[in-house]
Write an enzyme that holds these catalytic residues in place. Structure first.
Site, PDB file in Angstrom:
ATOM      1  N   SER A  14     -14.330  17.764 -16.458  1.00 13.99           N
ATOM      2  CA  SER A  14     -14.978  17.312 -15.659  1.00 13.99           C
ATOM      3  C   SER A  14     -16.877  17.485 -16.574  1.00 13.99           C
ATOM      4  O   SER A  14     -17.982  16.651 -16.408  1.00 13.99           O
ATOM      5  CB  SER A  14     -16.009  16.183 -15.017  1.00 13.99           C
ATOM      6  OG  SER A  14     -14.753  14.939 -14.491  1.00 13.99           O
ATOM      7  N   THR A  50     -11.638  12.234  -7.616  1.00 17.54           N
ATOM      8  CA  THR A  50     -10.908  11.906  -8.256  1.00 17.54           C
ATOM      9  C   THR A  50      -9.193  12.140  -6.948  1.00 17.54           C
ATOM     10  O   THR A  50      -9.745  11.654  -6.542  1.00 17.54           O
ATOM     11  CB  THR A  50     -10.458  12.827  -9.352  1.00 17.54           C
ATOM     12  OG1 THR A  50      -8.991  12.879 -10.203  1.00 17.54           O
ATOM     13  CG2 THR A  50     -10.467  14.035  -8.552  1.00 17.54           C
ATOM     14  N   LYS A  54      -9.266   8.291  -4.459  1.00 17.24           N
ATOM     15  CA  LYS A  54      -9.611   7.192  -4.950  1.00 17.24           C
ATOM     16  C   LYS A  54      -9.478   5.663  -3.996  1.00 17.24           C
ATOM     17  O   LYS A  54     -10.093   5.259  -3.620  1.00 17.24           O
ATOM     18  CB  LYS A  54      -9.124   7.048  -6.096  1.00 17.24           C
ATOM     19  CG  LYS A  54      -9.960   7.823  -7.586  1.00 17.24           C
ATOM     20  CD  LYS A  54      -9.349   7.542  -8.887  1.00 17.24           C
ATOM     21  CE  LYS A  54      -9.737   8.692  -9.727  1.00 17.24           C
ATOM     22  NZ  LYS A  54      -9.024   8.190 -10.776  1.00 17.24           N
TER      23      LYS A  54
END
Length: 404
Positions: A14, A50, A54
């Site tokens: 990410s 993540t 979530k």
């Protein structure tokens, strides 16, 4: 400030992706008992969420977007004007990855593997897209890994399990060959770039996509929320191409003496990538030369060492690999190398191939016999072929042109 929370985050791409989108992006591992305190801290203006938070984060937010509500999971949070809003960009990210691969869900019979968070995203997507039938396969469900072969009307398979993910690159959750009507396969795993499931889908002629494009697409959609800007699909493709060049391996295959080590070293220097010569790696591990290994252990012993070396280097990312001449004659080696690699076949006339110090190709006659067997294998595994009968510079230029 923007970032990602989860636990663990050691293998996350990410930060690499969001840096390419033009802003600083931090990774913060959060322990379960600290999640609520983190949400209240307002450290980030916007952040991604993540595994394993979530779903757990949803009760801690002020507003849940309708897409996140439909999925039952949040992967993006905007903390603005005192209001914490949860969104889900995974659904549209998955949709984009499948759409760009030509996989269509409307009126299709879809099998979803797994029941975790990504499975909920897949279920919401196939329902939104109007699939004719949706079947979830899990370890203990009505449809499971013992009876899934009976689902012979399956046209699309979506894998949301971690089976086949690094470091267990050699696994796949199901055998796709049992689905005679198979048209498309999506695997949410992005490391390796091509899982064994995707490689089998390719061999069966099905349209397929791995998880890296979904990862990039959801990040771009999150970026649009962070910055309150519109972003088109061209941005997804630009970032995806840039990321792919950083994480893929370049693998050179071809006959002994065809220049794989020389060209590989030059490519590594050009791109600033690490270079691995598999034969030299085997020699370092064994403490003796390839010829000495053949003398002491025979070809069978050498091939065992070669397979272990290739399994190890294939799991790495962003390197140039020069293989031995016989490496891709082994089917398992081919699969390992293709998982993260772009395969380049260097083709050179037999008369120009070196023979000194090569146990299996000590004469031109042996080389020609060997080439008749191996050339079709090289061609079948390669993404492209480059002639290496000219100078080094010309060959490197030809490879670079093919790589774009």
């Amino acid at each position: 400030m923007y970032g990602l929370i989860g636990n663990p985050l050691g293998h996350s791409y990410s930060a690499m992706i969001h840096k390419k989108l033009g802003y600083d992006y931090a990774l913060q591992e959060v322990e379960p008992e600290a999640l609520e305190a983190f949400v209240k801290s307002r450290r980030f203006t916007g952040y991604n969420v993540t595994i394993p938070y979530k779903r757990a984060i949803m009760p801690l937010l002020d507003v849940i977007d309708k897409t996140a509500e439909a999925v039952g999971a949040v992967n993006t949070v905007i903390d603005r004007a005192g209001v914490r809003t949860g969104y889900n960009t995974d659904l549209d990210g998955m949709a984009y990855a499948m759409r760009s691969a030509g996989i269509r869900l409307r009126d299709k019979s879809v099998v979803i593997l797994g029941t975790g968070g990504t499975s909920h995203t897949a279920v919401a997507l196939v329902r939104r897209e109007g699939a004719r039938k949706v079947t979830i396969v899990s370890r203990k469900g009505e449809w499971n890994y013992d009876n899934y072969a009976a689902l012979t009307d399956t046209e699309i398979v979506i894998n949301t399990t971690p089976v086949g993910m690094y470091p267990d690159n050699g696994s796949r959750p199901v055998d796709l060959a049992v689905f005679p009507r198979l048209e498309g396969v999506f695997d949410a795993v992005y490391n390796p770039l091509k899982t064994r499931l995707i490689l089998q889908a390719e061999s069966l002629g099905a349209k397929c996509a791995g998880g890296l494009k979904m990862l990039v697409a959801q990040a771009v959609y999150a970026r649009n929320l962070f910055l309150e800007e519109a972003g088109d699909d061209a941005l997804i493709e630009t970032v995806y191409d840039a990321l792919l060049k950083e994480v893929r391996n370049l693998v050179l295959v071809g006959m002994p003496g065809s220049g794989k080590s020389t060209i590989g070293f030059q490519l590594a220097r050009f791109y600033g990538m690490p270079f691995v010569d598999v034969d030299r790696l085997i020699e370092r591990n064994a403490g003796k030369t390839v010829a000495a290994i053949f003398d002491a252990e025979g070809e069978a012993g050498f091939r065992q060492r070669e397979r272990r070396a290739i399994e190890a280097v294939s799991k790495r990312k962003g390197i140039v690999i020069a293989t031995g001449g016989g490496a891709v004659c082994d089917a398992e080696n081919r699969l390992q190398l293709r998982g993260n690699g772009t395969i380049i076949y260097l083709k050179r006339d037999a008369q120009a191939l070196a023979t000194d110090g090569r146990p299996l190709s000590s004469s031109l006659e042996k080389l020609c016999e060997m080439e008749a067997v191996r050339a079709p294998i090289y061609a079948s595994v390669a993404d492209f072929t480059v002639d290496n009968n000219g100078g080094i510079g010309a060959t490197v230029a030809a490879v670079l042109k093919e790589l774009g």
